[in-house]
Design an enzyme around this catalytic site. Sequence first.
Site, PDB file in Angstrom:
ATOM      1  N   LYS A 236       0.855  -1.183   0.000  1.00 47.61           N
ATOM      2  CA  LYS A 236       0.000   0.000   0.000  1.00 47.61           C
ATOM      3  C   LYS A 236       0.899   1.244   0.000  1.00 47.61           C
ATOM      4  CE  LYS A 236      -3.295   3.049   0.838  1.00 47.61           C
ATOM      5  NZ  LYS A 236      -2.452   4.264   0.697  1.00 47.61           N
ATOM      6  N   GLY A 289       5.965   5.709   8.169  1.00 46.26           N
ATOM      7  CA  GLY A 289       4.940   6.741   8.103  1.00 46.26           C
ATOM      8  C   GLY A 289       4.814   7.434   9.438  1.00 46.26           C
ATOM      9  N   SER A 290       3.634   7.938   9.725  1.00 46.09           N
ATOM     10  CA  SER A 290       3.446   8.717  10.951  1.00 46.09           C
ATOM     11  C   SER A 290       3.326   7.821  12.171  1.00 46.09           C
ATOM     12  CB  SER A 290       2.196   9.584  10.828  1.00 46.09           C
ATOM     13  OG  SER A 290       1.023   8.799  10.962  1.00 46.09           O
ATOM     14  N   THR A 291       3.684   8.392  13.312  1.00 43.25           N
ATOM     15  CA  THR A 291       3.564   7.673  14.585  1.00 43.25           C
ATOM     16  C   THR A 291       2.111   7.319  14.867  1.00 43.25           C
ATOM     17  OG1 THR A 291       5.511   8.818  15.447  1.00 43.25           O
ATOM     18  CG2 THR A 291       4.039   7.817  17.056  1.00 43.25           C
ATOM     19  N   VAL A 293      -0.345   6.672  12.792  1.00 41.41           N
ATOM     20  CA  VAL A 293      -0.804   5.543  11.971  1.00 41.41           C
ATOM     21  C   VAL A 293      -0.199   4.236  12.478  1.00 41.41           C
ATOM     22  CG1 VAL A 293      -0.780   4.535   9.660  1.00 41.41           C
ATOM     23  CG2 VAL A 293      -1.224   6.973   9.944  1.00 41.41           C
ATOM     24  N   GLU A 317       9.096   2.403  11.145  1.00 38.02           N
ATOM     25  CA  GLU A 317       9.912   3.607  11.311  1.00 38.02           C
ATOM     26  C   GLU A 317       8.960   4.772  11.131  1.00 38.02           C
ATOM     27  OE1 GLU A 317      11.507   6.996  10.415  1.00 38.02           O
ATOM     28  OE2 GLU A 317      12.007   5.951   8.555  1.00 38.02           O
ATOM     29  N   CYS A 351      12.093  12.334   7.689  1.00 38.43           N
ATOM     30  CA  CYS A 351      11.899  11.978   9.098  1.00 38.43           C
ATOM     31  C   CYS A 351      13.146  12.276   9.911  1.00 38.43           C
ATOM     32  CB  CYS A 351      11.493  10.514   9.229  1.00 38.43           C
ATOM     33  SG  CYS A 351      12.530   9.386   8.287  1.00 38.43           S
ATOM     34  N   GLU A 449       6.385  17.276  15.925  1.00 33.75           N
ATOM     35  CA  GLU A 449       6.879  17.077  14.564  1.00 33.75           C
ATOM     36  C   GLU A 449       6.084  17.956  13.603  1.00 33.75           C
ATOM     37  OE1 GLU A 449       8.146  13.341  11.771  1.00 33.75           O
ATOM     38  OE2 GLU A 449       6.167  13.242  12.697  1.00 33.75           O
TER      39      GLU A 449
END
Length: 567
Positions: A236, A289-291, A293, A317, A351, A449
Amino acid sequence: MTGATYTASTQAATDASSVAANLASGHAVFTVPPPQNEPTLAYRPGSPEREALKASLKHLTEQKIDVPVVIGSEVISSGEKRDMRMPHAHAHLLGHYHCATRADLDKALAASAKAKPAWAAMPWQDRAAIFLKAADLLAGPYRSVLNAVTMAAQSKTAYQAEIDSACELIDFIRFNVHFMQQIYQQQPVSSPGVWNRMEYRPLEGFVLAVTPFNFTAIAGNLPMSAALMGNTVIWKPASSVVYTAWHVMKLWEMAGLPEGVITMMAGPANEIVDPLLEHPDLAGVHFTGSTAVFHHIWKRVGENIGRFRTYPRLVGETGGKDFVFAHASADPIEVATALVRGAFEFQGQKCSAASRAYIPHALWPRVREHLLSELAHVKVGDVADFRNFMGAVIDREAFQRIKGFIDFAKADDGCETIAEGTVDDSLGYFVAPHVFRAHEPDFRLMREEIFGPVLTVYVYDEKRFEETLAICDQTSPYALTGAIFARDRRAIAIAAERLQNAAGNFYINDKPTGAVVGQQPFGGGRASGTNDKAGSVYNLLRWVSPRTIKETFVPPTNFRYPFMEGE
């Protein structure tokens, strides 16, 4: 949900391929070419690589493509269509992509299950050869294509595209193949009369790869690394870069990857990711991706833990609030240069980007002077103009989020504006570099962030060096990258010890971005992820399930032991 399952025969086929685990194929034990980091091309005026890249960029942006859902040999173009646009010229349509449906997802799972036995049983060197061919295609005739795609879809400059979609992805492939061989070669000792062996089987089920918008290399590596070890993957990609993901899939196809090994599913995450997190055959998740998610993924897996055939491997990560910490002995020009490159390359959408800085009072005037002098020469605009240092942020949502932080900082008494520039989305999503000075070390912009070209500086009393190190360690929940600048070796040693848990990648007298595969394995802990180090043997080990085999050549024929004999 309904869908394909992995049967006992599938695992039997996997187990039967012990030849792969033992590096044997017929009459030889093979070794792969020693990996070397791909040289970075300079794209100087008049160079052949510059002309080739400009030609590819012109050709690609003058045509529109339609990206279907491809499952095995079936091409599906019936789903909802979404636009693919250039961030720096959002009126320019690159094409459309078709969103996968739940029915498509079931077909993808079936195709994945069908492909699994043959792929898992394929000798390791044949799997390696496919991806090594992809690396050579990318190093040669496909280089300008994927770099141009990355420039168009992600608004990367020629240099940022080169170090990402060419060099880093090539390095991921070649070093992963090398690490795969090392893993298979790790075998246990054997005692007299016994032969001990270790198989490194692919996981039992499928791997879900969820990739971000910002790095083509990450988008390619996450599904590829799991597939290399014999797994099949449902991929995805981020919706904003389906254009790039499609061209990565074309690379795998040109290299000879069999149908069903990696299946790309584009569309809304809740319609693709969430159903897969409930599927009994989910064997692992490879995520960047984001923390937030990743928290959602971990929670959903936990809620469904009783459904799965095996405990899914979760490798993630996520975010970062990466720091540059300067000691009073640091060179102010070196610090300022690291801040410009570390904070503003690729619009701060890394990141690892430098987002907060700790500068001592004595050093701040000279750092500020050189920082402002350098920023005065930074140009922001269309990446097709090679004179620009920065392009646009990825989309309208990112633009609005970053603008919200900038507006907040300008209106708040807790900080001072040091540098600002244009924030304009009329033609593209352009945000120029912004620098703020926070009056307190726990100011919002020092903690949260932003993922954009915004740097916040806290100026500290150099007499409180160690106290400020503790503040740096405790201020942010993240622990991805960080840097210390100092000439005083004692200060470097103290910072390295005090900040040992604050960054998974720690830099001494260098910016906190630009990790090179094979040299600085990348990943962090705390809220930044599982620290499984992409592009290393540690990451590849997550995609195998070891099986120990003990063979006794002459088995005993009596249950009695010598100690049982009479006196």
